[in-house]
Design a protein around this motif. Structure first.
Motif, mmCIF file in Angstrom:
data_model
loop_
_atom_site.group_PDB
_atom_site.id
_atom_site.type_symbol
_atom_site.label_atom_id
_atom_site.label_comp_id
_atom_site.label_asym_id
_atom_site.label_seq_id
_atom_site.Cartn_x
_atom_site.Cartn_y
_atom_site.Cartn_z
ATOM 1 N N VAL A 95 0.869 -1.180 0.000
ATOM 2 C CA VAL A 95 0.000 0.000 0.000
ATOM 3 C C VAL A 95 0.903 1.227 0.000
ATOM 4 O O VAL A 95 1.717 1.413 0.891
ATOM 5 C CB VAL A 95 -0.930 0.033 1.231
ATOM 6 C CG1 VAL A 95 -1.787 1.292 1.222
ATOM 7 C CG2 VAL A 95 -1.803 -1.217 1.273
ATOM 8 N N VAL A 96 0.751 2.031 -1.050
ATOM 9 C CA VAL A 96 1.532 3.258 -1.186
ATOM 10 C C VAL A 96 0.602 4.418 -0.876
ATOM 11 O O VAL A 96 -0.505 4.509 -1.402
ATOM 12 C CB VAL A 96 2.117 3.382 -2.612
ATOM 13 C CG1 VAL A 96 2.899 4.674 -2.758
ATOM 14 C CG2 VAL A 96 2.998 2.176 -2.921
ATOM 15 N N GLY A 97 1.069 5.325 0.017
ATOM 16 C CA GLY A 97 0.219 6.458 0.426
ATOM 17 C C GLY A 97 0.126 7.513 -0.637
ATOM 18 O O GLY A 97 0.978 7.632 -1.492
ATOM 19 N N ALA A 98 -0.945 8.203 -0.657
ATOM 20 C CA ALA A 98 -2.038 8.141 0.292
ATOM 21 C C ALA A 98 -2.952 6.953 -0.028
ATOM 22 O O ALA A 98 -3.392 6.773 -1.152
ATOM 23 C CB ALA A 98 -2.853 9.433 0.265
ATOM 24 N N GLY A 99 -3.208 6.173 1.023
ATOM 25 C CA GLY A 99 -4.048 4.986 0.872
ATOM 26 C C GLY A 99 -4.524 4.510 2.226
ATOM 27 O O GLY A 99 -4.220 5.110 3.258
ATOM 28 N N THR A 100 -5.271 3.419 2.218
ATOM 29 C CA THR A 100 -5.757 2.853 3.477
ATOM 30 C C THR A 100 -5.605 1.343 3.465
ATOM 31 O O THR A 100 -5.614 0.707 2.412
ATOM 32 C CB THR A 100 -7.239 3.196 3.745
ATOM 33 O OG1 THR A 100 -8.026 2.694 2.666
ATOM 34 C CG2 THR A 100 -7.465 4.686 3.910
ATOM 35 N N ILE A 101 -5.483 0.814 4.663
ATOM 36 C CA ILE A 101 -5.491 -0.630 4.876
ATOM 37 C C ILE A 101 -6.683 -0.909 5.777
ATOM 38 O O ILE A 101 -6.758 -0.371 6.878
ATOM 39 C CB ILE A 101 -4.193 -1.108 5.561
ATOM 40 C CG1 ILE A 101 -2.970 -0.761 4.726
ATOM 41 C CG2 ILE A 101 -4.273 -2.598 5.863
ATOM 42 C CD1 ILE A 101 -1.655 -0.945 5.458
ATOM 43 N N THR A 102 -7.622 -1.706 5.296
ATOM 44 C CA THR A 102 -8.785 -2.082 6.103
ATOM 45 C C THR A 102 -8.670 -3.562 6.424
ATOM 46 O O THR A 102 -8.587 -4.398 5.523
ATOM 47 C CB THR A 102 -10.104 -1.796 5.356
ATOM 48 O OG1 THR A 102 -10.159 -0.395 5.053
ATOM 49 C CG2 THR A 102 -11.303 -2.182 6.200
ATOM 50 N N ILE A 103 -8.646 -3.853 7.733
ATOM 51 C CA ILE A 103 -8.524 -5.243 8.172
ATOM 52 C C ILE A 103 -9.775 -5.605 8.968
ATOM 53 O O ILE A 103 -9.951 -5.163 10.101
ATOM 54 C CB ILE A 103 -7.268 -5.449 9.046
ATOM 55 C CG1 ILE A 103 -6.026 -4.915 8.335
ATOM 56 C CG2 ILE A 103 -7.114 -6.923 9.400
ATOM 57 C CD1 ILE A 103 -4.788 -4.854 9.206
ATOM 58 N N PRO A 104 -10.675 -6.405 8.382
ATOM 59 C CA PRO A 104 -11.868 -6.838 9.125
ATOM 60 C C PRO A 104 -11.480 -7.884 10.171
ATOM 61 O O PRO A 104 -10.453 -8.555 10.050
ATOM 62 C CB PRO A 104 -12.774 -7.428 8.045
ATOM 63 C CG PRO A 104 -11.861 -7.796 6.926
ATOM 64 C CD PRO A 104 -10.674 -6.888 7.010
ATOM 65 N N VAL A 105 -12.310 -8.004 11.189
ATOM 66 C CA VAL A 105 -12.027 -8.910 12.297
ATOM 67 C C VAL A 105 -11.689 -10.319 11.808
ATOM 68 O O VAL A 105 -10.784 -10.970 12.330
ATOM 69 C CB VAL A 105 -13.182 -8.935 13.327
ATOM 70 C CG1 VAL A 105 -14.468 -9.426 12.704
ATOM 71 C CG2 VAL A 105 -12.832 -9.772 14.540
ATOM 72 N N GLU A 106 -12.382 -10.804 10.794
ATOM 73 C CA GLU A 106 -12.162 -12.180 10.343
ATOM 74 C C GLU A 106 -10.800 -12.382 9.666
ATOM 75 O O GLU A 106 -10.389 -13.520 9.433
ATOM 76 C CB GLU A 106 -13.297 -12.660 9.439
ATOM 77 C CG GLU A 106 -13.566 -11.793 8.247
ATOM 78 C CD GLU A 106 -14.609 -10.712 8.500
ATOM 79 O OE1 GLU A 106 -15.085 -10.141 7.493
ATOM 80 O OE2 GLU A 106 -14.949 -10.410 9.661
ATOM 81 N N GLN A 134 -13.423 -3.969 12.839
ATOM 82 C CA GLN A 134 -12.351 -3.766 11.868
ATOM 83 C C GLN A 134 -11.339 -2.741 12.377
ATOM 84 O O GLN A 134 -11.603 -1.987 13.310
ATOM 85 C CB GLN A 134 -12.896 -3.303 10.524
ATOM 86 C CG GLN A 134 -13.506 -1.917 10.540
ATOM 87 C CD GLN A 134 -14.004 -1.483 9.165
ATOM 88 O OE1 GLN A 134 -14.031 -2.269 8.221
ATOM 89 N NE2 GLN A 134 -14.385 -0.243 9.036
ATOM 90 N N LEU A 135 -10.189 -2.737 11.735
ATOM 91 C CA LEU A 135 -9.150 -1.737 11.954
ATOM 92 C C LEU A 135 -8.854 -1.111 10.603
ATOM 93 O O LEU A 135 -8.620 -1.825 9.625
ATOM 94 C CB LEU A 135 -7.878 -2.391 12.513
ATOM 95 C CG LEU A 135 -6.690 -1.458 12.703
ATOM 96 C CD1 LEU A 135 -6.947 -0.454 13.826
ATOM 97 C CD2 LEU A 135 -5.426 -2.266 12.994
ATOM 98 N N VAL A 136 -8.888 0.217 10.550
ATOM 99 C CA VAL A 136 -8.558 0.936 9.324
ATOM 100 C C VAL A 136 -7.314 1.769 9.601
ATOM 101 O O VAL A 136 -7.285 2.554 10.548
ATOM 102 C CB VAL A 136 -9.723 1.844 8.853
ATOM 103 C CG1 VAL A 136 -9.321 2.619 7.606
ATOM 104 C CG2 VAL A 136 -10.969 1.012 8.595
ATOM 105 N N ILE A 137 -6.286 1.564 8.779
ATOM 106 C CA ILE A 137 -5.026 2.283 8.929
ATOM 107 C C ILE A 137 -4.864 3.212 7.731
ATOM 108 O O ILE A 137 -4.944 2.763 6.582
ATOM 109 C CB ILE A 137 -3.833 1.311 8.995
ATOM 110 C CG1 ILE A 137 -4.010 0.320 10.154
ATOM 111 C CG2 ILE A 137 -2.522 2.078 9.118
ATOM 112 C CD1 ILE A 137 -3.063 -0.855 10.120
ATOM 113 N N THR A 138 -4.638 4.486 7.999
ATOM 114 C CA THR A 138 -4.376 5.452 6.946
ATOM 115 C C THR A 138 -2.882 5.466 6.666
ATOM 116 O O THR A 138 -2.071 5.651 7.581
ATOM 117 C CB THR A 138 -4.829 6.867 7.372
ATOM 118 O OG1 THR A 138 -6.222 6.825 7.636
ATOM 119 C CG2 THR A 138 -4.545 7.888 6.283
ATOM 120 N N VAL A 139 -2.518 5.242 5.409
ATOM 121 C CA VAL A 139 -1.110 5.305 4.988
ATOM 122 C C VAL A 139 -0.923 6.683 4.355
ATOM 123 O O VAL A 139 -1.472 6.970 3.293
ATOM 124 C CB VAL A 139 -0.770 4.175 3.989
ATOM 125 C CG1 VAL A 139 0.685 4.262 3.572
ATOM 126 C CG2 VAL A 139 -1.099 2.812 4.597
#
Length: 126
Positions: free
Chosen positions: A33-44, A92-97
């Motif tokens: 993931v190259v910024g600007a972008g996001t990583i979304t990690i759902p619980v599963e 979920q966890l959302v990380i802003t790159v």
């Protein structure tokens, strides 16, 4: 008899316990993931400490909790992450790159959720 201050003869002791519950969740980023972008990690998509698939992300106790996010073993700034507790389909966890930053494929992401259950007991003896 001279004047004097009258006061109560009372003693008191307080015992305080702080009982943290720490839960860790693990993931590996699927693609770069190259910024600007996001990583979304759902619980599963998380694993627990035992290696089992996670089924729920714990709620944060009001004023008695926090979460930390590590990418490649480095603690990340709080403002880069949004945590949503819940089970499959909601947690979920959302990380802003940010612009100019890159997260490489297969980088480990560790989510640490800490909740405290403080308790205090006071004994007063008169």
């Amino acid at each position: 008899m001279p004047l004097k201050i009258m006061k109560l003869a009372i003693t008191g002791t307080t015992s305080v316990s702080v009982d943290p519950t720490v839960e860790r969740f693990f993931n590996e980023v699927a693609a770069q993931v190259v910024g600007a972008g996001t990583i979304t990690i759902p619980v599963e998509d998380f694993w627990t400490d035992t290696g089992a698939d996670a089924t729920t992300l714990p709620a944060l106790a009001t004023d008695n909790s926090y979460f930390n996010v590590y990418i490649n073993g480095v603690l990340q700034m709080e403002s880069l992450s949004t945590y949503t507790p819940g089970g499959t389909g909601t947690g979920q966890l959302v990380i802003t790159v940010p612009l100019g930053s890159t997260v490489e494929a297969n980088s480990p992401v560790v989510l640490v959720v800490t909740n405290y259950a403080p308790d205090a007991t006071t004994d007063i003896v008169t």
